[in-house]
Design a protein around this motif. Structure first.
Motif, PDB file in Angstrom:
ATOM      1  N   ILE A 176       3.839   8.542   6.574  1.00 52.41           N
ATOM      2  CA  ILE A 176       4.622   7.756   7.533  1.00 52.41           C
ATOM      3  C   ILE A 176       4.088   6.328   7.605  1.00 52.41           C
ATOM      4  CG2 ILE A 176       5.168   7.489   9.991  1.00 52.41           C
ATOM      5  CD1 ILE A 176       5.316  10.606  10.078  1.00 52.41           C
ATOM      6  N   GLN A 177       2.771   6.180   7.569  1.00 50.76           N
ATOM      7  CA  GLN A 177       2.180   4.830   7.588  1.00 50.76           C
ATOM      8  C   GLN A 177       2.586   4.043   6.348  1.00 50.76           C
ATOM      9  OE1 GLN A 177       1.368   4.540  10.986  1.00 50.76           O
ATOM     10  NE2 GLN A 177       0.213   2.956   9.954  1.00 50.76           N
ATOM     11  N   ILE A 178       2.592   4.696   5.202  1.00 47.86           N
ATOM     12  CA  ILE A 178       3.010   4.011   3.971  1.00 47.86           C
ATOM     13  C   ILE A 178       4.439   3.506   4.128  1.00 47.86           C
ATOM     14  CG2 ILE A 178       3.699   4.393   1.562  1.00 47.86           C
ATOM     15  CD1 ILE A 178       1.284   6.205   1.253  1.00 47.86           C
ATOM     16  N   ILE A 179       5.313   4.359   4.612  1.00 47.70           N
ATOM     17  CA  ILE A 179       6.723   3.984   4.753  1.00 47.70           C
ATOM     18  C   ILE A 179       6.878   2.877   5.793  1.00 47.70           C
ATOM     19  CG2 ILE A 179       8.966   4.809   5.579  1.00 47.70           C
ATOM     20  CD1 ILE A 179       8.389   7.430   4.097  1.00 47.70           C
ATOM     21  N   LYS A 180       6.176   2.968   6.917  1.00 54.53           N
ATOM     22  CA  LYS A 180       6.291   1.940   7.956  1.00 54.53           C
ATOM     23  C   LYS A 180       5.764   0.595   7.471  1.00 54.53           C
ATOM     24  CE  LYS A 180       6.225   4.488  12.279  1.00 54.53           C
ATOM     25  NZ  LYS A 180       5.468   4.747  13.505  1.00 54.53           N
ATOM     26  N   ASN A 181       4.718   0.620   6.641  1.00 55.02           N
ATOM     27  CA  ASN A 181       4.100  -0.626   6.186  1.00 55.02           C
ATOM     28  C   ASN A 181       4.849  -1.284   5.036  1.00 55.02           C
ATOM     29  OD1 ASN A 181       2.078  -0.412   8.090  1.00 55.02           O
ATOM     30  ND2 ASN A 181       0.666   0.600   6.707  1.00 55.02           N
ATOM     31  N   ARG A 182       5.822  -0.627   4.502  1.00 62.77           N
ATOM     32  CA  ARG A 182       6.614  -1.168   3.400  1.00 62.77           C
ATOM     33  C   ARG A 182       7.998  -1.534   3.920  1.00 62.77           C
ATOM     34  NH1 ARG A 182       2.493  -2.250   0.850  1.00 62.77           N
ATOM     35  NH2 ARG A 182       1.270  -0.537   0.096  1.00 62.77           N
ATOM     36  N   SER A 183       8.417  -2.709   3.619  1.00 63.30           N
ATOM     37  CA  SER A 183       9.789  -3.068   3.999  1.00 63.30           C
ATOM     38  C   SER A 183      10.747  -2.468   2.988  1.00 63.30           C
ATOM     39  CB  SER A 183       9.941  -4.591   4.029  1.00 63.30           C
ATOM     40  OG  SER A 183       9.915  -5.102   2.713  1.00 63.30           O
ATOM     41  N   ASN A 184      11.996  -2.351   3.361  1.00 63.03           N
ATOM     42  CA  ASN A 184      13.011  -1.832   2.440  1.00 63.03           C
ATOM     43  C   ASN A 184      13.053  -2.637   1.142  1.00 63.03           C
ATOM     44  OD1 ASN A 184      13.775   0.269   4.040  1.00 63.03           O
ATOM     45  ND2 ASN A 184      15.466  -0.827   4.983  1.00 63.03           N
ATOM     46  N   ASP A 185      12.839  -3.940   1.254  1.00 65.96           N
ATOM     47  CA  ASP A 185      12.886  -4.782   0.056  1.00 65.96           C
ATOM     48  C   ASP A 185      11.787  -4.400  -0.927  1.00 65.96           C
ATOM     49  OD1 ASP A 185      13.771  -7.662   2.044  1.00 65.96           O
ATOM     50  OD2 ASP A 185      15.042  -6.179   1.046  1.00 65.96           O
ATOM     51  N   ASN A 186      10.609  -4.069  -0.434  1.00 65.27           N
ATOM     52  CA  ASN A 186       9.506  -3.704  -1.323  1.00 65.27           C
ATOM     53  C   ASN A 186       9.746  -2.350  -1.984  1.00 65.27           C
ATOM     54  OD1 ASN A 186       8.106  -6.013  -0.737  1.00 65.27           O
ATOM     55  ND2 ASN A 186       6.856  -5.067   0.843  1.00 65.27           N
ATOM     56  N   ILE A 187      10.291  -1.409  -1.241  1.00 64.69           N
ATOM     57  CA  ILE A 187      10.453  -0.060  -1.757  1.00 64.69           C
ATOM     58  C   ILE A 187      11.680   0.065  -2.640  1.00 64.69           C
ATOM     59  CG2 ILE A 187      10.951   2.320  -1.094  1.00 64.69           C
ATOM     60  CD1 ILE A 187       9.083   2.002   1.222  1.00 64.69           C
ATOM     61  N   LYS A 188      12.767  -0.570  -2.271  1.00 64.51           N
ATOM     62  CA  LYS A 188      14.009  -0.342  -3.011  1.00 64.51           C
ATOM     63  C   LYS A 188      14.101  -1.167  -4.287  1.00 64.51           C
ATOM     64  CE  LYS A 188      17.025  -3.603  -0.655  1.00 64.51           C
ATOM     65  NZ  LYS A 188      18.166  -3.775   0.191  1.00 64.51           N
ATOM     66  N   GLY A 189      13.002  -1.805  -4.675  1.00 68.83           N
ATOM     67  CA  GLY A 189      12.979  -2.629  -5.879  1.00 68.83           C
ATOM     68  C   GLY A 189      13.325  -1.864  -7.128  1.00 68.83           C
ATOM     69  N   ARG A 190      12.520  -2.019  -8.133  1.00 70.05           N
ATOM     70  CA  ARG A 190      12.803  -1.387  -9.418  1.00 70.05           C
ATOM     71  C   ARG A 190      12.683   0.122  -9.344  1.00 70.05           C
ATOM     72  NH1 ARG A 190       8.710  -4.893 -12.579  1.00 70.05           N
ATOM     73  NH2 ARG A 190       8.561  -6.110 -10.707  1.00 70.05           N
ATOM     74  N   LYS A 191      13.404   0.774 -10.231  1.00 69.80           N
ATOM     75  CA  LYS A 191      13.415   2.236 -10.290  1.00 69.80           C
ATOM     76  C   LYS A 191      12.003   2.778 -10.475  1.00 69.80           C
ATOM     77  CE  LYS A 191      15.696   6.004 -12.704  1.00 69.80           C
ATOM     78  NZ  LYS A 191      16.613   6.368 -13.780  1.00 69.80           N
ATOM     79  N   PHE A 192      11.215   2.159 -11.341  1.00 73.55           N
ATOM     80  CA  PHE A 192       9.856   2.614 -11.610  1.00 73.55           C
ATOM     81  C   PHE A 192       8.995   2.573 -10.349  1.00 73.55           C
ATOM     82  CE2 PHE A 192       5.486   1.857 -13.155  1.00 73.55           C
ATOM     83  CZ  PHE A 192       5.313   3.045 -13.852  1.00 73.55           C
ATOM     84  N   SER A 193       9.164   1.529  -9.564  1.00 69.77           N
ATOM     85  CA  SER A 193       8.417   1.388  -8.319  1.00 69.77           C
ATOM     86  C   SER A 193       8.725   2.542  -7.357  1.00 69.77           C
ATOM     87  CB  SER A 193       8.752   0.048  -7.658  1.00 69.77           C
ATOM     88  OG  SER A 193       8.160  -0.040  -6.389  1.00 69.77           O
ATOM     89  N   ARG A 194       9.986   2.907  -7.271  1.00 73.80           N
ATOM     90  CA  ARG A 194      10.368   4.016  -6.386  1.00 73.80           C
ATOM     91  C   ARG A 194       9.761   5.327  -6.857  1.00 73.80           C
ATOM     92  NH1 ARG A 194      16.726   2.927  -5.982  1.00 73.80           N
ATOM     93  NH2 ARG A 194      16.345   2.622  -8.180  1.00 73.80           N
ATOM     94  N   VAL A 195       9.718   5.535  -8.163  1.00 75.94           N
ATOM     95  CA  VAL A 195       9.121   6.753  -8.715  1.00 75.94           C
ATOM     96  C   VAL A 195       7.637   6.809  -8.359  1.00 75.94           C
ATOM     97  CG1 VAL A 195       8.515   7.939 -10.871  1.00 75.94           C
ATOM     98  CG2 VAL A 195      10.803   6.977 -10.582  1.00 75.94           C
ATOM     99  N   ILE A 196       6.970   5.687  -8.428  1.00 80.76           N
ATOM    100  CA  ILE A 196       5.539   5.645  -8.078  1.00 80.76           C
ATOM    101  C   ILE A 196       5.348   6.004  -6.608  1.00 80.76           C
ATOM    102  CG2 ILE A 196       3.561   4.107  -7.757  1.00 80.76           C
ATOM    103  CD1 ILE A 196       4.421   2.723 -10.359  1.00 80.76           C
ATOM    104  N   TRP A 197       6.159   5.447  -5.717  1.00 75.65           N
ATOM    105  CA  TRP A 197       6.022   5.739  -4.285  1.00 75.65           C
ATOM    106  C   TRP A 197       6.276   7.215  -3.994  1.00 75.65           C
ATOM    107  CZ3 TRP A 197       3.159   3.022  -1.458  1.00 75.65           C
ATOM    108  CH2 TRP A 197       3.071   1.654  -1.632  1.00 75.65           C
ATOM    109  N   VAL A 198       7.291   7.774  -4.606  1.00 75.03           N
ATOM    110  CA  VAL A 198       7.568   9.201  -4.400  1.00 75.03           C
ATOM    111  C   VAL A 198       6.423  10.038  -4.969  1.00 75.03           C
ATOM    112  CG1 VAL A 198       9.111  11.111  -4.991  1.00 75.03           C
ATOM    113  CG2 VAL A 198      10.061   8.915  -4.253  1.00 75.03           C
ATOM    114  N   SER A 199       5.915   9.653  -6.125  1.00 71.07           N
ATOM    115  CA  SER A 199       4.791  10.380  -6.721  1.00 71.07           C
ATOM    116  C   SER A 199       3.569  10.358  -5.822  1.00 71.07           C
ATOM    117  CB  SER A 199       4.437   9.778  -8.082  1.00 71.07           C
ATOM    118  OG  SER A 199       5.506   9.906  -8.976  1.00 71.07           O
ATOM    119  N   ILE A 200       3.295   9.220  -5.221  1.00 69.00           N
ATOM    120  CA  ILE A 200       2.162   9.122  -4.290  1.00 69.00           C
ATOM    121  C   ILE A 200       2.355  10.090  -3.129  1.00 69.00           C
ATOM    122  CG2 ILE A 200       1.080   7.610  -2.554  1.00 69.00           C
ATOM    123  CD1 ILE A 200       1.504   5.302  -4.600  1.00 69.00           C
TER     124      ILE A 200
END
Length: 143
Positions: free
Chosen positions: A27-51
């Motif tokens: 929850i802290q990871i999600i709160k500390n990331r803005s939508n712009d940071n998370i919804k970027g490139r597909k690879f970035s989203r895969v990394i966040w989900v993997s974490i």
């Protein structure tokens, strides 16, 4: 029997604590990331989900090791490797049955399996929620 139930309840509380901390971390990871940071490139989203998946999996492994250490402390099973193997097989409800606890401690394995079902359901819910947030951030704007 009551001793097993009391020990089992203590272990269940510890298990819940570790899962809650893993959830809090996500929850802290999600709160500390803005939508712009998370919804970027597909690879970035895969990394966040993997974490997030690895966080919940790590919590489950730690929980299984805690149960295994308790089994060793109680002399309910011999050997650390056997205890960890038994605990992982039990908490995942796989239940091979090739290694079992000594008879006077078998109720603990049933309690571990019961809490395992709940914890894996909890993990699934957290990961699904995180995936929805990361891949569909427009649905989260009103929340």
């Amino acid at each position: 029997m009551w001793k097993q139930i009391l020990i089992g309840i203590i272990l269940v509380i510890i298990t819940i604590y570790f899962h809650a901390e893993a959830t809090r971390f996500i929850i802290q990871i999600i709160k500390n990331r803005s939508n712009d940071n998370i919804k970027g490139r597909k690879f970035s989203r895969v990394i966040w989900v993997s974490i997030m998946v690895l966080t919940m999996l790590s919590a489950s492994i730690i929980e299984a090791i805690i149960w295994a250490c308790c089994y060793l402390y109680l002399d309910a099973i011999k050997g650390f490797e056997n205890a960890v193997y038994f605990s992982v097989v039990t908490i995942t409800t796989l239940g091979y049955g090739d290694i079992t606890l000594y008879d006077e401690w078998k109720l603990l394995s049933a309690l571990e399996a019961a809490v395992g079902v709940i914890m894996f359901g909890w993990s699934t819910a957290i990961v699904i929620s995180a995936v929805q947030y990361i891949y569909f951030p427009e649905q989260n704007k009103n929340k």
